[in-house]
Motif scaffolding. Structure first.
Motif, PDB file in Angstrom:
ATOM      1  N   TYR A   1       1.674   3.550  -9.254  1.00 19.66           N
ATOM      2  CA  TYR A   1       0.848   3.378  -8.100  1.00 19.66           C
ATOM      3  C   TYR A   1       0.588   4.756  -7.252  1.00 19.66           C
ATOM      4  CZ  TYR A   1      -0.584   2.181  -3.488  1.00 19.66           C
ATOM      5  OH  TYR A   1      -1.374   1.951  -2.363  1.00 19.66           O
TER       6      TYR A   1
ATOM      7  N   ARG B   1       0.771  -1.281   0.042  1.00 17.94           N
ATOM      8  CA  ARG B   1       0.080   0.072  -0.102  1.00 17.94           C
ATOM      9  C   ARG B   1       0.877   1.270  -0.006  1.00 17.94           C
ATOM     10  NH1 ARG B   1      -5.014   0.296   4.063  1.00 17.94           N
ATOM     11  NH2 ARG B   1      -5.786  -0.917   2.379  1.00 17.94           N
ATOM     12  N   ASN B   2       1.829   1.207   0.448  1.00 22.48           N
ATOM     13  CA  ASN B   2       2.720   2.433   0.691  1.00 22.48           C
ATOM     14  C   ASN B   2       3.994   2.317  -0.475  1.00 22.48           C
ATOM     15  OD1 ASN B   2       1.568   3.484   2.896  1.00 22.48           O
ATOM     16  ND2 ASN B   2       2.651   1.823   4.130  1.00 22.48           N
TER      17      ASN B   2
ATOM     18  N   VAL C   1      -6.069  -3.018  -6.659  1.00 20.48           N
ATOM     19  CA  VAL C   1      -4.641  -2.718  -7.694  1.00 20.48           C
ATOM     20  C   VAL C   1      -4.765  -4.029  -8.584  1.00 20.48           C
ATOM     21  CG1 VAL C   1      -2.084  -2.889  -7.628  1.00 20.48           C
ATOM     22  CG2 VAL C   1      -3.259  -1.463  -5.926  1.00 20.48           C
TER      23      VAL C   1
ATOM     24  N   GLU D   1      -8.791   3.659   1.108  1.00 17.84           N
ATOM     25  CA  GLU D   1      -7.737   3.285   0.382  1.00 17.84           C
ATOM     26  C   GLU D   1      -7.804   2.117  -0.556  1.00 17.84           C
ATOM     27  OE1 GLU D   1      -4.557   4.293   0.953  1.00 17.84           O
ATOM     28  OE2 GLU D   1      -4.400   5.696   2.351  1.00 17.84           O
ATOM     29  N   PRO D   2      -7.074   1.835  -1.357  1.00 16.18           N
ATOM     30  CA  PRO D   2      -7.118   0.758  -2.374  1.00 16.18           C
ATOM     31  C   PRO D   2      -6.604  -0.368  -1.643  1.00 16.18           C
ATOM     32  CG  PRO D   2      -5.260   2.132  -3.098  1.00 16.18           C
ATOM     33  CD  PRO D   2      -6.040   3.018  -1.843  1.00 16.18           C
TER      34      PRO D   2
ATOM     35  N   GLN E   1       2.801  -1.638  -9.695  1.00 14.34           N
ATOM     36  CA  GLN E   1       3.997  -2.113  -8.865  1.00 14.34           C
ATOM     37  C   GLN E   1       4.868  -2.526  -9.173  1.00 14.34           C
ATOM     38  OE1 GLN E   1       2.626  -2.839  -4.649  1.00 14.34           O
ATOM     39  NE2 GLN E   1       1.399  -1.164  -4.478  1.00 14.34           N
TER      40      GLN E   1
ATOM     41  N   TYR F   1      -7.552   6.854  -6.651  1.00 14.75           N
ATOM     42  CA  TYR F   1      -8.546   6.036  -6.038  1.00 14.75           C
ATOM     43  C   TYR F   1      -9.004   6.668  -5.115  1.00 14.75           C
ATOM     44  CZ  TYR F   1     -10.048   1.474  -4.524  1.00 14.75           C
ATOM     45  OH  TYR F   1     -11.226   0.461  -4.145  1.00 14.75           O
ATOM     46  N   ARG F   2      -8.446   7.335  -3.956  1.00 12.95           N
ATOM     47  CA  ARG F   2      -8.894   7.908  -2.908  1.00 12.95           C
ATOM     48  C   ARG F   2      -9.893   8.993  -2.915  1.00 12.95           C
ATOM     49  NH1 ARG F   2      -3.750   8.336   1.091  1.00 12.95           N
ATOM     50  NH2 ARG F   2      -2.839   9.480  -0.588  1.00 12.95           N
TER      51      ARG F   2
ATOM     52  N   ARG G   1      -3.160   5.514  -6.443  1.00 11.65           N
ATOM     53  CA  ARG G   1      -3.559   5.560  -5.214  1.00 11.65           C
ATOM     54  C   ARG G   1      -4.227   7.141  -4.896  1.00 11.65           C
ATOM     55  NH1 ARG G   1       0.129   5.408   0.387  1.00 11.65           N
ATOM     56  NH2 ARG G   1      -1.591   4.987   1.900  1.00 11.65           N
ATOM     57  N   LYS G   2      -3.788   8.179  -5.358  1.00  8.74           N
ATOM     58  CA  LYS G   2      -4.317   9.324  -5.224  1.00  8.74           C
ATOM     59  C   LYS G   2      -5.807   9.576  -5.856  1.00  8.74           C
ATOM     60  CE  LYS G   2      -3.381  14.333  -6.383  1.00  8.74           C
ATOM     61  NZ  LYS G   2      -4.573  14.429  -7.162  1.00  8.74           N
TER      62      LYS G   2
END
Length: 372
Positions: free
Chosen positions: A287, A280-281, A307, A301-302, A343, A294-295, A291-292
């Motif tokens: 990614y 996740r990080n 993903v 959070e995804p 990723q 998706y949120r 993530r940005k």
């Protein structure tokens, strides 16, 4: 108007009409199917997967689609029921979908496979890990690796790093295509390393007496516990175990590692170890952007399901961009060999099975953290 000019005018009008109609036909949407559990106790997995596909579709359409044609997503709820899985897959076949992104659990993929095989329709699963589907030339493809490799890594970690030589195993038989394959390969490698299985606890997800199950596990005298189940059931087992004073290490398969495990498990799931292909990080640029977005789109959070489902959809889009003929989609995907996921790079073999490198994760301070 001369007699000679009139036929030419008619011909021109007819030609223009044909061109307009052809253009309209070519601009019809491309139908993409999605099938996963959108209701019931596995809905967290299915909804996360669907939302990953939704984001991929919206991004593609915002950029003009594929050769000017937009993607229209046909989303279906398999309800984690084999008959329903076959029903919705047939509906997607009948609707003219170019592919099905799904299913999200192994047992549903196994159930729906005969339908897509008959129709020569690609089923591309984001999260199915059953070894029963490995090395077969059919219409089932996936971006998630078979469980045999991950089970080997986890069992080795349990023995060599956590010191768990005697272990109890609790597994959900409602998704046997996933759990039994996972357990088989875990047990084989665990025993090869000198370990032993103290107790087996098969149960049906959502229907077990978790308090009694926790008492049995605690009384077994093992050095740790391996749980192969969904997020809610795993959280409940951990809650009852920790409440009873069970403080030994717990390891899990990736199936349970959604946000629901954290929210329902609380402090009881702290310290859980598992192997995963999702961080996740991660600081990978693709990614970070995903993530940005998706949120912002879904206000949460995804997960690994989000993903991998996004990657699955993007893989289909890349293949259709190369060759728009849906009848050639399987061969087009297989001919690509390598695909850049959010990723990592995904290598797909001639049977549609991916080669990826899972890494160790731990639940720490209420979050999933990669062990560096």
């Amino acid at each position: 108007m001369t007699k000679r000019f009139f036929p030419q005018l008619v011909s021109t009008i007819l030609l223009l009409t044909v061109l307009v109609l052809t253009g309209c036909r070519d601009r019809k949407p491309i139908y993409l199917g999605y099938a996963g559990p959108l209701t019931g106790k596995f809905a967290d997995l299915g909804i996360a997967g669907r939302d990953g596909v939704v984001l991929a579709v919206e991004e593609l359409n915002a950029g003009g689609g594929i050769a000017g044609r937009k993607i229209e997503l046909l989303s279906k709820d398999d309800a984690q029921d084999p008959q329903q899985a076959q029903k919705v897959d047939q509906e997607l076949v009948d609707a003219g979908a170019v592919a099905v992104i799904g299913h999200m659990t192994s047992v549903m993929s196994v159930a729906g496979l005969p339908v897509v095989n008959r129709a020569h329709l690609v089923m591309l699963s984001p999260t199915t890990s059953s070894n029963d589907l490995t090395g077969i030339d059919d219409y089932f493809l996936r971006v998630y690796p078979p469980s045999s490799h991950v089970a080997h890594l986890l069992s080795t970690h349990a023995v060599e790093k956590l010191g768990i030589r005697s272990i109890s195993v609790a597994y959900d038989i409602s998704n046997e295509a996933h759990t039994m394959g996972w357990y088989k390969y875990f047990r084989e490698n665990h025993q090869r390393l000198g370990g032993r299985i103290v107790q087996e606890f098969p149960f049906k997800g959502g229907k077990a007496d978790f308090s009694h199950l926790a008492e049995q596990i605690k009384a077994g005298g093992s050095q740790g516990l391996f749980i192969i189940a969904g997020a809610m059931d795993t959280a409940m087992i951990c809650q009852h175990l920790r409440r009873s004073g069970f403080g030994l290490p717990i390891i899990v398969s990736e199936w349970s590692t959604t946000d629901e495990l954290l929210s329902q498990g609380g402090t009881a799931v702290e310290g859980i170890n598992f192997f995963q292909t999702f961080d996740r990080n991660s600081d990978q640029p693709a990614y970070v952007a995903f993530r940005k977005n998706y949120r912002e789109r879904f206000r949460r959070e995804p997960t690994f399901a989000s993903v991998h489902a996004y990657d699955s959809a993007k893989l289909v889009f890349s293949a259709l961009t190369r060759d728009s003929d849906p009848k050639k989609l399987k061969q087009t995907i297989l001919s690509m060999a390598n695909f850049n996921g959010l990723q990592d790079q995904i290598m797909i073999d001639r049977f549609g099975d991916p080669k990826r490198t899972p890494f160790l994760m731990v639940i720490k301070n209420g979050t999933f953290q990669r062990v560096r």
